[in-house]
Design a protein around this motif. Structure first.
Motif, PDB file in Angstrom:
ATOM      1  N   VAL A 158       5.688  -2.575 -10.245  1.00 24.39           N
ATOM      2  CA  VAL A 158       4.601  -2.878 -11.185  1.00 24.39           C
ATOM      3  C   VAL A 158       3.737  -4.020 -10.646  1.00 24.39           C
ATOM      4  O   VAL A 158       2.505  -3.952 -10.658  1.00 24.39           O
ATOM      5  N   ALA A 159       4.388  -5.090 -10.171  1.00 19.47           N
ATOM      6  CA  ALA A 159       3.637  -6.227  -9.647  1.00 19.47           C
ATOM      7  C   ALA A 159       2.818  -5.838  -8.417  1.00 19.47           C
ATOM      8  O   ALA A 159       1.681  -6.298  -8.243  1.00 19.47           O
ATOM      9  N   THR A 160       3.379  -4.981  -7.567  1.00 21.01           N
ATOM     10  CA  THR A 160       2.666  -4.584  -6.350  1.00 21.01           C
ATOM     11  C   THR A 160       1.430  -3.756  -6.683  1.00 21.01           C
ATOM     12  O   THR A 160       0.334  -3.992  -6.137  1.00 21.01           O
ATOM     13  N   PHE A 161       1.553  -2.792  -7.571  1.00 20.09           N
ATOM     14  CA  PHE A 161       0.391  -1.973  -7.933  1.00 20.09           C
ATOM     15  C   PHE A 161      -0.658  -2.791  -8.681  1.00 20.09           C
ATOM     16  O   PHE A 161      -1.860  -2.546  -8.536  1.00 20.09           O
ATOM     17  N   HIS A 162      -0.221  -3.767  -9.480  1.00 23.45           N
ATOM     18  CA  HIS A 162      -1.195  -4.631 -10.135  1.00 23.45           C
ATOM     19  C   HIS A 162      -1.962  -5.460  -9.109  1.00 23.45           C
ATOM     20  O   HIS A 162      -3.172  -5.663  -9.234  1.00 23.45           O
ATOM     21  N   TYR A 163      -1.234  -5.926  -8.086  1.00 22.42           N
ATOM     22  CA  TYR A 163      -1.878  -6.731  -7.051  1.00 22.42           C
ATOM     23  C   TYR A 163      -2.900  -5.904  -6.265  1.00 22.42           C
ATOM     24  O   TYR A 163      -3.997  -6.375  -5.959  1.00 22.42           O
ATOM     25  N   HIS A 167      -7.917  -1.247  -5.031  1.00 21.06           N
ATOM     26  CA  HIS A 167      -8.149  -1.328  -3.588  1.00 21.06           C
ATOM     27  C   HIS A 167      -7.050  -0.610  -2.817  1.00 21.06           C
ATOM     28  O   HIS A 167      -6.540  -1.125  -1.828  1.00 21.06           O
ATOM     29  N   GLN A 168      -6.687   0.577  -3.261  1.00 25.59           N
ATOM     30  CA  GLN A 168      -5.694   1.362  -2.551  1.00 25.59           C
ATOM     31  C   GLN A 168      -6.361   2.220  -1.486  1.00 25.59           C
ATOM     32  O   GLN A 168      -7.433   2.786  -1.703  1.00 25.59           O
ATOM     33  N   TYR A 169      -5.699   2.306  -0.354  1.00 23.53           N
ATOM     34  CA  TYR A 169      -6.178   3.112   0.762  1.00 23.53           C
ATOM     35  C   TYR A 169      -5.756   4.551   0.503  1.00 23.53           C
ATOM     36  O   TYR A 169      -4.566   4.896   0.578  1.00 23.53           O
ATOM     37  N   LYS A 170      -6.710   5.404   0.170  1.00 25.83           N
ATOM     38  CA  LYS A 170      -6.395   6.765  -0.268  1.00 25.83           C
ATOM     39  C   LYS A 170      -5.973   7.675   0.879  1.00 25.83           C
ATOM     40  O   LYS A 170      -5.250   8.645   0.670  1.00 25.83           O
ATOM     41  N   GLU A 171      -6.445   7.381   2.080  1.00 25.78           N
ATOM     42  CA  GLU A 171      -6.053   8.228   3.214  1.00 25.78           C
ATOM     43  C   GLU A 171      -4.595   7.970   3.565  1.00 25.78           C
ATOM     44  O   GLU A 171      -4.029   6.936   3.240  1.00 25.78           O
ATOM     45  N   MET A 172      -4.002   8.934   4.250  1.00 29.71           N
ATOM     46  CA  MET A 172      -2.601   8.802   4.663  1.00 29.71           C
ATOM     47  C   MET A 172      -2.475   8.871   6.180  1.00 29.71           C
ATOM     48  O   MET A 172      -1.470   9.342   6.710  1.00 29.71           O
ATOM     49  N   ASP A 173      -3.513   8.390   6.881  1.00 28.33           N
ATOM     50  CA  ASP A 173      -3.517   8.497   8.337  1.00 28.33           C
ATOM     51  C   ASP A 173      -2.943   7.268   9.033  1.00 28.33           C
ATOM     52  O   ASP A 173      -2.960   7.185  10.257  1.00 28.33           O
ATOM     53  N   GLU A 245     -11.100  -8.890  -6.165  1.00 29.24           N
ATOM     54  CA  GLU A 245     -12.108  -9.862  -6.513  1.00 29.24           C
ATOM     55  C   GLU A 245     -12.557 -10.682  -5.313  1.00 29.24           C
ATOM     56  O   GLU A 245     -13.597 -11.334  -5.370  1.00 29.24           O
ATOM     57  N   ALA A 246     -11.766 -10.712  -4.265  1.00 26.57           N
ATOM     58  CA  ALA A 246     -12.044 -11.646  -3.172  1.00 26.57           C
ATOM     59  C   ALA A 246     -12.556 -10.977  -1.918  1.00 26.57           C
ATOM     60  O   ALA A 246     -13.390 -11.546  -1.209  1.00 26.57           O
ATOM     61  N   SER A 247     -12.093  -9.783  -1.578  1.00 32.03           N
ATOM     62  CA  SER A 247     -12.458  -9.179  -0.309  1.00 32.03           C
ATOM     63  C   SER A 247     -12.504  -7.670  -0.471  1.00 32.03           C
ATOM     64  O   SER A 247     -12.219  -7.117  -1.523  1.00 32.03           O
ATOM     65  N   SER A 248     -12.836  -7.019   0.633  1.00 34.32           N
ATOM     66  CA  SER A 248     -12.921  -5.554   0.645  1.00 34.32           C
ATOM     67  C   SER A 248     -11.703  -4.935   1.300  1.00 34.32           C
ATOM     68  O   SER A 248     -11.744  -3.785   1.718  1.00 34.32           O
ATOM     69  N   ILE A 342      -5.352  -3.130   5.211  1.00 39.83           N
ATOM     70  CA  ILE A 342      -6.309  -2.447   6.076  1.00 39.83           C
ATOM     71  C   ILE A 342      -7.708  -2.967   5.772  1.00 39.83           C
ATOM     72  O   ILE A 342      -8.109  -3.057   4.607  1.00 39.83           O
ATOM     73  N   GLU A 343      -8.432  -3.293   6.818  1.00 45.73           N
ATOM     74  CA  GLU A 343      -9.823  -3.726   6.695  1.00 45.73           C
ATOM     75  C   GLU A 343     -10.696  -2.713   7.433  1.00 45.73           C
ATOM     76  O   GLU A 343     -10.715  -2.669   8.658  1.00 45.73           O
ATOM     77  N   GLY A 344     -11.400  -1.887   6.660  1.00 46.24           N
ATOM     78  CA  GLY A 344     -12.148  -0.803   7.280  1.00 46.24           C
ATOM     79  C   GLY A 344     -11.175   0.240   7.789  1.00 46.24           C
ATOM     80  O   GLY A 344     -10.471   0.897   7.037  1.00 46.24           O
ATOM     81  N   LYS A 345     -11.109   0.389   9.102  1.00 40.91           N
ATOM     82  CA  LYS A 345     -10.133   1.268   9.741  1.00 40.91           C
ATOM     83  C   LYS A 345      -9.159   0.466  10.607  1.00 40.91           C
ATOM     84  O   LYS A 345      -8.391   1.041  11.376  1.00 40.91           O
ATOM     85  N   THR A 346      -9.188  -0.868  10.459  1.00 45.50           N
ATOM     86  CA  THR A 346      -8.358  -1.741  11.280  1.00 45.50           C
ATOM     87  C   THR A 346      -7.166  -2.219  10.471  1.00 45.50           C
ATOM     88  O   THR A 346      -7.317  -2.713   9.352  1.00 45.50           O
ATOM     89  N   LEU A 347      -5.979  -2.065  11.029  1.00 46.07           N
ATOM     90  CA  LEU A 347      -4.760  -2.538  10.390  1.00 46.07           C
ATOM     91  C   LEU A 347      -4.614  -4.035  10.642  1.00 46.07           C
ATOM     92  O   LEU A 347      -4.531  -4.481  11.781  1.00 46.07           O
ATOM     93  N   LYS A 348      -4.569  -4.815   9.554  1.00 48.60           N
ATOM     94  CA  LYS A 348      -4.509  -6.267   9.685  1.00 48.60           C
ATOM     95  C   LYS A 348      -3.070  -6.774   9.725  1.00 48.60           C
ATOM     96  O   LYS A 348      -2.740  -7.637  10.540  1.00 48.60           O
ATOM     97  N   ARG A 349      -2.202  -6.257   8.867  1.00 52.96           N
ATOM     98  CA  ARG A 349      -0.823  -6.757   8.823  1.00 52.96           C
ATOM     99  C   ARG A 349       0.066  -5.746   8.107  1.00 52.96           C
ATOM    100  O   ARG A 349      -0.412  -4.852   7.408  1.00 52.96           O
ATOM    101  N   ILE A 350       1.376  -5.925   8.302  1.00 48.58           N
ATOM    102  CA  ILE A 350       2.404  -5.120   7.640  1.00 48.58           C
ATOM    103  C   ILE A 350       3.473  -6.070   7.115  1.00 48.58           C
ATOM    104  O   ILE A 350       3.942  -6.943   7.840  1.00 48.58           O
ATOM    105  N   SER A 351       3.851  -5.910   5.865  1.00 55.50           N
ATOM    106  CA  SER A 351       4.943  -6.694   5.287  1.00 55.50           C
ATOM    107  C   SER A 351       5.985  -5.740   4.713  1.00 55.50           C
ATOM    108  O   SER A 351       5.679  -4.618   4.312  1.00 55.50           O
ATOM    109  N   GLU A 352       7.214  -6.208   4.673  1.00 55.12           N
ATOM    110  CA  GLU A 352       8.345  -5.361   4.271  1.00 55.12           C
ATOM    111  C   GLU A 352       9.142  -6.027   3.156  1.00 55.12           C
ATOM    112  O   GLU A 352       9.369  -7.246   3.191  1.00 55.12           O
TER     113      GLU A 352
END
Length: 618
Positions: A158-163, A167-173, A245-248, A342-352
């Motif tokens: 719930v907290a993750t989807f609220h965050y 701004h969800q990345y709809k593509e699965m590529d 609210e802060a970025s794209s 993801i920023e545009g088509k560039t992967l910025k980071r991955i967290s686990e």
């Protein structure tokens, strides 16, 4: 900390099992790393009606304050018998980061334990939470909860989807790859991912409809509101400052659900076509990080999909009834989330973020396990034993720097998988679950001593930007596409120099052509040559990879063959030993029979003599 019942009340009881409070646990090191004591939380399960009627409430567990709890050995326990003989103590005291009593709600537990780690996960850090305790202590309830009272895992979702907000990345590529990387998928691979996901969701929906027709009173979760409604009713504080609210930036959430059963890894999101499931192999990504090969990752877009995946995975998880628990988890269940920024088509980071529901430790004489259940209990206790050894070695290495010992992470798949968290590549914390029953006091005491050792482990959390400046992005063939976080289209060209592109010795007679056509021809030939060299280089790399994979497969097959030969040799020796035992037993029986017959013959008196002697005596 342990104390005896004969010690005065004003004596200082801080000792082996005592630890400082979390107010002084965290310090920042100068090398860009963070040093922090491992967070260990205690949750005490309330009594059930059956336990109260069985006189299990003997004040074995006493919560003294928000961080301290004491254990009083009941009569008849092994610990009390030892203390009466002068060996050991009858009263033990332990200190935790925070103690949660029987009246603690799921929302209060989430707020005080997991919320900070969820925030770190959303900000790009790795986190691990695992529940530990004896069987029937409430570990699965703490992690997953129930429909009306969700546990930690649904609240994290719930907290993750609220965050993420809108701004969800709809593509699965972009899909997780190995342990810390991502893979670019082509349209065909994206279609396969969508098909596999829809197949799982459809199977859960069909099963839910079937259950609803059989029992219309049983509730069924089919929408986001069913999982998110408790966020307000249970005082779930969501995180402020949504990235919308802060970025794209956009976010993609991928999840995996698997179990470690009898030291074999099984994918819980893989449809089972037969009773015998295929186990997965645990590999190394080349950087010392373990990962599960061929593990299915699924991209989820809402809470309804997450809930259906949980239902599907829990249905496939190994569970069985024992004397102490009607639905005892017989495996270590691990639910892992990976958040891609993801920023545009560039992967910025991955967290686990991983949540591990450990199977409960148990004594077979109390759970009345035998056969397959006995084998499961042995593997469960063995993996938990190795986990305890690893934590104990970590504590000893940090205490005595002069005697650094080998930490046996690779002796168990559980510790091998989470080795990175214990070595500074993420934050690990533990929720210890215990019950207050007098019959399980000795097992509870063992769990408390284990957690006391874990509480003294210092985690040195390295700065993620120092460890990994950019996530590893690979193409559909598994080859890297990133250089310093940016896609480099000239990776292959870097292998070819200008002298290799043009061979000055192979010059044709082009003097009859005009100058413009000569230049165009040269440019075309240059392009063709470059393309051909690229093609040859790619083929060479693929051939090398295939040869390496074939050699590795051959080594694995030979290793399996040797293991089978060793097992057959063990069985042969065991059979010979059993035959030897049979021979000795038959010989002893024969000898005993001969001795008995000899004694009978020596003491034998004929009937006539016996009658005569009897008459004479009369």
């Amino acid at each position: 900390m342990e104390t005896e019942n004969m010690q005065p009340a004003d004596m200082d009881l801080t000792g082996d099992f005592s630890v400082s409070s979390h107010l002084v646990q965290q310090t920042v090191m100068s090398g860009g790393a963070e040093q922090q004591m491992m967070q260990i939380y205690l949750r005490v399960r309330p009594f059930s009606k059956e336990e109260l009627s069985a006189n299990e409430d003997q004040d074995c567990v006493v919560i003294e304050d928000g961080q301290t709890v004491s254990l009083n050995a009941p009569k008849g326990s092994a610990n009390m018998k030892s203390s009466e003989k002068g060996v050991g103590l009858s009263i033990h005291k332990f200190t935790f980061s925070k103690v949660f009593g029987p009246q603690t709600t799921q929302g209060e537990l989430f707020e005080d334990t997991v919320k900070s780690q969820v925030f770190d996960f959303l900000e790009g850090k790795n986190a691990l939470i695992f529940s530990y305790g004896v069987t029937n202590a409430g570990k699965t309830f703490t992690i997953q909860g129930t429909l009306k009272d969700p546990g930690i895992l649904p609240r994290v979702l719930v907290a993750t989807f609220h965050y993420m907000g809108g701004h969800q990345y709809k593509e699965m590529d972009l899909k997780p790859y190995l342990r810390n990387g991502a893979q670019c998928l082509d349209p065909d691979q994206v279609k396969q991912e969508r098909t596999a996901k829809m197949a799982i969701l459809a199977s859960v929906r069909e099963e839910g409809d079937h259950q609803r027709t059989r029992n219309s009173s049983e509730p069924l979760i089919t929408s986001d509101s069913c999982l998110s409604s408790f966020s307000s009713s249970n005082n779930l504080t969501v995180f402020s400052g949504s990235p919308a609210e802060a970025s794209s930036d956009q976010f993609a959430l991928w999840v995996a659900f698997f179990e470690i059963y009898n030291e074999c890894v099984y994918d819980l999101l893989q449809p089972t076509l037969s009773k015998k499931r295929s186990s997965l192999r645990m590999c190394d990504d080349g950087a010392g990080n373990a990962y599960v090969k061929d593990l299915r990752w699924i991209n989820i877009q809402n809470l309804s999909e997450a809930n259906k995946l949980l239902q599907f995975g829990n249905k496939n998880r190994s569970a069985a009834a024992t004397k102490m628990n009607q639905s005892s988890s017989r495996s270590h269940g691990i639910f892992t989330m990976k958040l891609l920024k993801i920023e545009g088509k560039t992967l910025k980071r991955i967290s686990e973020f991983s949540l591990c529901d450990l199977a409960g430790s148990e004594r077979c004489n109390k759970t009345k396990t035998f056969g397959e259940r006995l084998k499961e209990a042995g593997n469960i206790n063995n993996s938990l034993l190795i986990l305890g050894k690893c934590i104990n070695f970590l504590r000893n290495n940090q205490t005595d720097r002069m005697k650094v010992g080998y930490i046996p992470f690779r002796e168990s798949k559980l510790t091998k998988l989470f080795q990175a968290f214990f070595c500074g590549k993420g934050m690990a914390s533990m929720i210890v679950n215990i019950n207050q029953c007098a019959s399980t006091y000795d097992e509870t005491l063992h769990v408390m001593k284990f957690s006391a050792v874990a509480k003294q482990v210092v985690q040195v959390i390295q700065d993620k930007h120092v460890v990994s400046p950019a996530p590893c992005l690979v193409g559909r063939d598994g080859k890297p596409l990133l250089r310093d976080g940016v896609i480099d289209n000239r990776v292959l060209e870097s292998y070819l120099s200008e002298d290799e592109l043009l061979d000055e010795e192979d010059e044709g007679d082009m003097s009859l052509l005009p100058q413009n056509e000569l230049l165009n021809t040269i440019e075309n030939l240059r392009t063709k040559l470059l393309a051909e060299r690229k093609k040859n280089l790619v083929q060479e790399m693929e051939i090398r990879k295939e040869m390496g994979d074939a050699m590795l497969q051959q080594l694995l097959e030979s290793e399996e063959l040797r293991i089978r030969e060793i097992e057959e040799l063990k069985e042969s020796h065991a059979e010979k030993l059993e035959n030897t035992f049979e021979l000795y037993r038959d010989a002893i029986k024969e000898h005993a029979y001969q001795c008995a017959m000899n004694n009978l013959e020596d003491n034998y008196v004929p009937l006539d003599e016996f009658t005569a002697e009897q008459e004479k005596a009369e």
